[in-house]
Design a protein around this motif. Structure first.
Motif, short mmCIF file in Angstrom:
data_model
loop_
_atom_site.label_atom_id
_atom_site.label_comp_id
_atom_site.label_asym_id
_atom_site.label_seq_id
_atom_site.Cartn_x
_atom_site.Cartn_y
_atom_site.Cartn_z
N TYR B 231 -5.94 -4.05 -0.74
CA TYR B 231 -5.30 -2.73 -0.63
C TYR B 231 -4.69 -2.62 0.75
CZ TYR B 231 -7.80 -1.37 -4.86
OH TYR B 231 -8.26 -1.30 -6.13
N VAL B 232 -3.41 -2.24 0.80
CA VAL B 232 -2.72 -2.08 2.08
C VAL B 232 -2.21 -0.66 2.19
CG1 VAL B 232 -0.70 -2.79 3.41
CG2 VAL B 232 -2.04 -4.51 2.18
N GLU B 233 -2.50 -0.03 3.31
CA GLU B 233 -2.00 1.32 3.51
C GLU B 233 -0.88 1.28 4.53
OE1 GLU B 233 -4.72 4.07 5.27
OE2 GLU B 233 -3.51 5.82 4.74
N ALA B 234 0.30 1.78 4.15
CA ALA B 234 1.42 1.86 5.10
C ALA B 234 1.17 2.99 6.07
CB ALA B 234 2.72 2.09 4.35
N SER B 235 1.80 2.89 7.25
CA SER B 235 1.51 3.90 8.28
C SER B 235 2.01 5.28 7.87
CB SER B 235 2.13 3.47 9.62
OG SER B 235 3.49 3.17 9.44
N SER B 236 3.06 5.32 7.03
CA SER B 236 3.51 6.62 6.52
C SER B 236 4.33 6.38 5.26
CB SER B 236 4.35 7.36 7.56
OG SER B 236 5.64 6.78 7.61
N GLY B 237 4.68 7.46 4.59
CA GLY B 237 5.45 7.33 3.35
C GLY B 237 6.79 6.68 3.59
N SER B 238 7.38 6.95 4.78
CA SER B 238 8.73 6.43 5.04
C SER B 238 8.71 4.94 5.40
CB SER B 238 9.39 7.23 6.17
OG SER B 238 8.55 7.22 7.30
N LEU B 240 6.77 2.80 3.86
CA LEU B 240 6.16 2.10 2.73
C LEU B 240 6.94 0.84 2.34
CD1 LEU B 240 3.76 2.39 0.78
CD2 LEU B 240 5.27 3.55 -0.80
N SER B 241 8.29 0.98 2.30
CA SER B 241 9.07 -0.19 1.88
C SER B 241 9.10 -1.25 2.97
CB SER B 241 10.48 0.24 1.47
OG SER B 241 11.11 0.87 2.55
N ALA B 242 9.06 -0.80 4.24
CA ALA B 242 8.99 -1.77 5.34
C ALA B 242 7.67 -2.53 5.26
CB ALA B 242 9.10 -1.04 6.68
N ALA B 243 6.59 -1.80 5.00
CA ALA B 243 5.28 -2.44 4.88
C ALA B 243 5.27 -3.43 3.72
CB ALA B 243 4.20 -1.37 4.68
N TYR B 244 5.94 -3.05 2.66
CA TYR B 244 6.06 -3.93 1.49
C TYR B 244 6.73 -5.24 1.89
CZ TYR B 244 7.24 -5.19 -3.37
OH TYR B 244 7.36 -5.83 -4.57
N GLN B 245 7.88 -5.13 2.61
CA GLN B 245 8.62 -6.32 3.04
C GLN B 245 7.76 -7.21 3.94
OE1 GLN B 245 11.47 -7.25 1.91
NE2 GLN B 245 11.78 -5.38 0.71
N GLU B 246 7.08 -6.55 4.90
CA GLU B 246 6.25 -7.30 5.85
C GLU B 246 5.13 -8.05 5.13
OE1 GLU B 246 5.03 -4.23 8.48
OE2 GLU B 246 7.08 -3.93 9.23
N ALA B 247 4.46 -7.34 4.23
CA ALA B 247 3.37 -7.98 3.50
C ALA B 247 3.87 -9.14 2.68
CB ALA B 247 2.68 -6.94 2.60
N GLN B 248 5.02 -8.94 2.06
CA GLN B 248 5.55 -9.99 1.19
C GLN B 248 5.95 -11.23 1.99
OE1 GLN B 248 9.30 -9.28 -0.90
NE2 GLN B 248 8.29 -10.02 -2.76
N SER B 249 6.72 -11.01 3.09
CA SER B 249 7.20 -12.18 3.84
C SER B 249 6.04 -12.90 4.53
CB SER B 249 8.28 -11.77 4.84
OG SER B 249 7.78 -10.78 5.69
N GLU B 250 5.06 -12.11 4.99
CA GLU B 250 3.92 -12.72 5.65
C GLU B 250 3.10 -13.59 4.68
OE1 GLU B 250 3.21 -13.09 8.56
OE2 GLU B 250 1.12 -13.75 8.56
N LEU B 251 2.86 -13.03 3.50
CA LEU B 251 2.07 -13.78 2.53
C LEU B 251 2.81 -15.02 2.04
CD1 LEU B 251 0.32 -10.99 0.42
CD2 LEU B 251 -0.67 -12.49 2.15
N LEU B 252 4.15 -14.87 1.87
CA LEU B 252 4.94 -16.03 1.45
C LEU B 252 4.85 -17.14 2.49
CD1 LEU B 252 8.16 -14.33 0.00
CD2 LEU B 252 6.41 -15.60 -1.26
N ALA B 253 4.89 -16.72 3.81
CA ALA B 253 4.82 -17.69 4.89
C ALA B 253 3.46 -18.39 4.89
CB ALA B 253 5.08 -17.00 6.23
#
Lengths: 231, 410
Positions: B231-238, B240-253
């Protein structure tokens, strides 16, 4: 020179039922002056009802000219005809044609409602008209609670409440006994005496006798003006 | 004839034919009530589902192992091993790698039997870290939650859901008691506040243990570092999509995967959960509302039928009114008013029946019914519109009648 109230010039009316064409009125010429009491006398099927419908602006002639108070009726649209029927003509029908669900005074005020009068004034004038026909004590009765003669008197009150120049009565006594007939004819005479133009349509010679002037109609033609036409 | 007179005349005509008018109104009533109830039921079910999903936490991303392919299948890793590990979670928690991620809670979950003195209770045992409480937006009813020290030391402690605590310890306080799972004694240090939610997954029936305890002492196995969900909580609602990108690229790496299409994990947002869960409800609601709408249409045809009967029956009256000076438009208006009064009555009564139904229905189905004032007002407007719409033709027919033809009819 007074303009005639009704002036029919070469009026024809043909009905088409299937392939049959029926000539209900055939070159009718008739002039009625203001204040006249005219009876149109004819047997059933003679075209007298058609004539009354045309005079009453309920129907339009197939050809010919009908001038009502000098105005050519054929040029008028439906709204204007409705207004003429409302303001200038009072109808009395053989079947009374009262609305069974409304009390006597509500029936009488009906034409006033269509001329846009306020409710209070309508009520006052309806009461006055009912009093004039001797039904001042029956204003809240429904038609079903009144005798035939009384119903026809309500209908006459409805015809005169708008103070029309012309009253058209189509067999007004056709459904009445002799006592009521005398009553109604008396009323019509009174109305004529007060200056209204009166057209009475009947098939009975005795009823027609109430009028000053009698016109005979047969097979759509005015066959004889029993008294001389005064033009 | 003014509007008031027209209205009065219309009411008189309706009152004159009470039975017939009543049945017409009933037709509209049923249609309106059906539409209101089905829409209310659909909205109620949707808000139930969204409340449940929102109760997961806020600004939440859910990362699960395996990839969902476009064909709907899920591609797993080799063997039964989870493709997500505690190392992934630690990487995501790093502020430098993912500045928009506020907190990360890796979890593993297994069903197990808990024993407390003479009672036992099977529940889902969740291994996680101290950030779970914040990420899932939960609170404690008593005691404390897991700490970072519990994780590093592998302390044998557990925090119970309120239902679990009730089942094991009844009315007595659970904090300080001991439960046994797979032969390991765990001390209860806290109890979660009930979420009050009732759904397929009961959030109140759970036993939380430190991740390390779950992996090393309770379940063992080969994949000691594997986790089932992060479970990942983004720092705020705005963000959320940045957090999504970061999580995705980090995990892919970390997983050495070149493109996101071949990822061995799936990131789900609450929004996507919500739309998936409500799409079925929506389809059902539209279907039911469609059927209800048809019954409304039938009600409208009933209005038209009755108005046509009324016009035919009152030909003489119409003729007389015209002879007395009623213009065609006045006649038309009179019949339209009559039809719209029928519609209005059906609409108002339909909404009333709908309100009563909305109070009764939740006792029979496990879903709430949401009746909005706007929908109710809209339903009444629709009912009037149906009255007018289906009254137009009969009214036009009445207005067109020639006074002479009308009077001649016996």
């Amino acid at each position: 020179m007074n303009q005639p109230v009704i002036d029919l010039v070469d009026v024809n009316k043909a009905y088409r039922s299937g392939s049959l064409s029926v000539q209900a009125l055939d070159d009718v010429n008739l002039t009625i002056d203001e204040g006249e009491f005219v009876a149109i006398l004819g047997p059933s099927g003679s075209g007298k009802s058609t004539l009354m419908h045309i005079i009453g602006c309920l129907d339009v002639p197939t050809s010919g000219v009908y001038l009502l108070g000098g105005e050519d009726v054929s040029t008028l649209d439906e709204d204007r005809l409705a207004e003429i029927r409302n303001r200038r003509i009072g109808f009395v029908f053989q079947q009374f044609n009262l609305l069974a669900s409304l009390s006597a005074w509500r029936n009488v005020e009906l034409p006033l409602a269509y001329s846009g009068l306020r409710r209070r004034e309508r009520r006052e004038r309806a009461m006055a008209a009912l009093a004039q026909v001797g039904l001042g004590d029956r204003v809240d009765h429904r038609p079903g609670e009144l005798s035939g003669g009384q119903q026809q008197r309500v209908a006459i009150a409805r015809a005169l409440v708008t103070e029309p120049a012309l009253i058209l009565a189509d067999e007004p006594t056709g459904n009445l006994d002799s006592a009521s007939t005398a009553e109604i004819l008396g009323l019509l005479n009174d109305l004529h005496a007060s200056g209204r133009t009166m057209v009475l349509i009947t098939h009975e010679r005795e009823i027609a006798a109430a009028a000053q002037r009698r016109v005979r109609i047969r097979d759509g033609r005015l066959t004889a003006d029993i008294d001389a036409v005064t033009r | 004839m003014n509007w008031l007179d027209t209205f009065r005349t219309g009411l008189e005509a309706i009152r004159l034919h009470r039975m017939r008018s009543g049945l017409t109104v009933l037709g509209i009533l049923i249609g309106i009530a059906a539409v209101i109830l089905t829409v209310g039921l659909g909205e109620g079910a949707q808000s139930d589902v969204s409340a449940q999903i929102n109760s997961l936490g806020s600004n939440l991303l859910i990362i699960s192992p395996g990839s969902s392919t476009s064909t709907g299948g899920v591609r797993g890793g080799f063997g039964s091993a989870s493709t997500l590990t505690t190392a992934d979670a630690e990487a995501l928690a790093s502020k430098t790698v993912a500045p928009d991620i506020a907190a990360v809670a890796p979890t593993t979950s297994t069903s197990a039997s808990l024993t407390a003195s003479s009672t036992n209770w099977t529940t889902s045992v969740v291994g996680t870290t101290e950030s779970w409480l914040g990420v899932r937006a939960r609170t404690l009813q008593s005691g404390r939650f897991l700490t970072a020290a519990d994780e590093t030391n592998g302390s044998p402690v557990t925090v119970l859901g309120s239902t679990t605590a009730d089942q094991l310890f009844g009315g007595t306080s659970a904090v300080g008691q001991t439960v046994t799972v797979n032969g390991v004694e765990l001390q209860v240090v806290g109890v979660l506040t009930s979420t009050g939610s009732s759904g397929s997954s009961n959030d109140d029936d759970v036993a939380i243990v430190p991740l390390r305890v779950a992996a090393q002492r309770l379940f063992g196995g080969t994949t000691r570092t594997g986790v089932s969900t992060i479970y990942v909580e983004a720092s705020s609602g705005s963000t959320l999509s940045a957090a999504y990108q970061e999580a995705q690229s980090e995990l892919l790496a970390i997983h050495n995967i070149a493109t996101s299409t071949s990822a061995d994990f799936t990131i789900t947002t609450q929004q996507s959960l919500l739309s998936a869960a409500t799409s079925v409800d929506k389809t059902l609601t539209v279907l039911l509302a469609g059927i209800a709408g048809i019954s409304l249409l039938v009600g409208g045809i009933g209005v038209m039928n009755i108005m046509l009967v009324s016009v035919t029956e009152r030909v003489r009256e119409i003729g007389l009114r015209k002879a007395l000076g009623a213009r065609p438009r006045v006649i038309r208006r009179q019949f339209l008013v009559e039809a719209s009064v029928l519609g209005l009555a059906g609409g108002v009564l339909g909404v009333l029946v709908g309100l009563v139904g909305a109070m009764i229905l939740p006792h029979f189905v496990s879903s709430s019914v949401t009746l909005s004032p706007t929908a109710s007002a809209g339903a009444i407007v629709v009912a009037i519109a149906i009255g007018v719409g289906f009254g137009v033709y009969p009214a036009a027919r009445a207005a067109r009648l020639a006074p002479i033809d009308a009077l001649r009819t016996e």
